[in-house]
Design a protein around this motif. Structure first.
Motif, short mmCIF file in Angstrom:
data_model
loop_
_atom_site.label_atom_id
_atom_site.label_comp_id
_atom_site.label_asym_id
_atom_site.label_seq_id
_atom_site.Cartn_x
_atom_site.Cartn_y
_atom_site.Cartn_z
N UNK A 1 0.84 -1.20 0.00
CA UNK A 1 0.00 0.00 0.00
C UNK A 1 0.87 1.25 0.00
N UNK A 2 0.34 2.32 -0.51
CA UNK A 2 1.03 3.59 -0.49
C UNK A 2 0.18 4.67 -1.12
N UNK A 3 0.71 5.90 -1.14
CA UNK A 3 -0.03 7.05 -1.68
C UNK A 3 0.92 7.90 -2.51
N UNK A 4 0.51 8.26 -3.71
CA UNK A 4 1.32 9.04 -4.64
C UNK A 4 1.26 10.51 -4.21
N UNK A 5 2.16 10.90 -3.29
CA UNK A 5 2.11 12.24 -2.71
C UNK A 5 3.31 13.12 -3.04
N UNK A 6 4.33 12.55 -3.69
CA UNK A 6 5.52 13.33 -4.05
C UNK A 6 5.87 13.09 -5.50
N UNK A 7 6.61 14.01 -6.13
CA UNK A 7 6.95 13.86 -7.55
C UNK A 7 7.67 12.53 -7.82
N UNK A 8 7.28 11.90 -8.92
CA UNK A 8 7.85 10.62 -9.32
C UNK A 8 8.81 10.83 -10.49
N UNK A 9 10.08 10.45 -10.36
CA UNK A 9 11.01 10.55 -11.50
C UNK A 9 10.47 9.76 -12.68
N UNK A 10 10.52 10.36 -13.88
CA UNK A 10 9.97 9.69 -15.06
C UNK A 10 11.02 8.91 -15.85
N UNK A 11 12.26 8.89 -15.37
CA UNK A 11 13.31 8.16 -16.06
C UNK A 11 13.92 8.92 -17.22
N UNK A 12 13.43 10.13 -17.48
CA UNK A 12 13.94 10.94 -18.59
C UNK A 12 14.46 12.29 -18.11
N UNK A 13 14.66 12.41 -16.81
CA UNK A 13 15.15 13.65 -16.24
C UNK A 13 14.06 14.56 -15.71
N UNK A 14 12.80 14.17 -15.91
CA UNK A 14 11.68 14.97 -15.43
C UNK A 14 10.94 14.26 -14.31
N UNK A 15 9.77 14.81 -13.98
CA UNK A 15 8.99 14.26 -12.89
C UNK A 15 7.52 14.23 -13.26
N UNK A 16 6.81 13.24 -12.75
CA UNK A 16 5.35 13.18 -12.83
C UNK A 16 4.83 13.73 -11.52
#
Length: 200
Positions: A143-158
């Motif tokens: 379990x978890x919650x998407x609460x912080x920016x996720x690295x997209x593997x291309x140098x950016x963030x989701x």
């Protein structure tokens, strides 16, 4: 290090893994609790952790106890200094998307990456546990919650969207005489995972 071929050479390894995977695939419907009744979907209807199976050898019970500590304490609290209690230095880990990694340091980096975007990631439930000789099969709910920016593997963030996830998973482990895993197979439905956090 043990290979998939070696895994299949153990008498009931294929059936052993299939039982655990079947439990995850149908939400646990085929599994039985320690008290003998069927369970529902642990991800949506939490069930208490059952007692350990009866008739375990001391090594089999120790492996399951170590696995409980791995998920409930080490993983849930991101206490990576303790991962060596359950994982050999040379561990090979097979991931749900088919790739594998070698070495405990790589595995720690992969696990830590989950906490970058979901710092409340945790596993506190093991609805189904089996052990025979050097094999364990354990189902859990991550379990978890998407609460912080996720690295997209291309140098950016989701950017985070606040969506929570709860996914059924299974782990099949091959243990050595030192009481750590030489090889670990992780299984969960990636599509369900990405749908729950709003990325599919």
């Amino acid at each position: 290090m043990l290979s998939r071929r070696t895994l299949m050479q153990y008498g009931s390894a294929a059936a052993f893994g299939a039982v655990a995977l079947g439990s995850v695939a149908d939400g646990g419907g085929a599994a039985q609790t320690a008290w003998g009744g069927p369970i529902g979907d642990p991800a949506t209807d939490p069930v208490p952790n059952p007692d350990f199976p009866k008739g375990l050898s001391s090594a089999e019970r120790s492996n399951l106890e170590t696995f409980d500590a791995l998920d409930f304490d080490v993983f849930t609290h991101a206490d990576w200094d303790r991962l060596g209690e359950s994982h050999a230095e040379h561990i090979r880990v097979h991931w749900p998307d088919g790739h594998y990694t070698d070495g405990i340091d790589t595995h720690i980096a992969d696990l830590a990456a989950l906490f970058v975007w979901a710092p409340d990631t945790r596993i506190l439930e093991h609805p189904f546990r089996l052990a025979t000789n050097e094999l364990t099969a354990v189902t859990g709910v991550m379990r978890g919650t998407f609460t912080r920016p996720m690295p997209d593997g291309k140098g950016g963030f989701i950017q985070p969207n606040g969506k929570a996830y709860a996914i059924n998973m299974a782990t099949v482990g091959i243990w050595n005489r030192q009481g750590t895993m030489d090889e670990e197979f992780l299984f969960w439905d990636n599509l369900t995972f990405y749908q729950q956090i709003g990325l599919a």
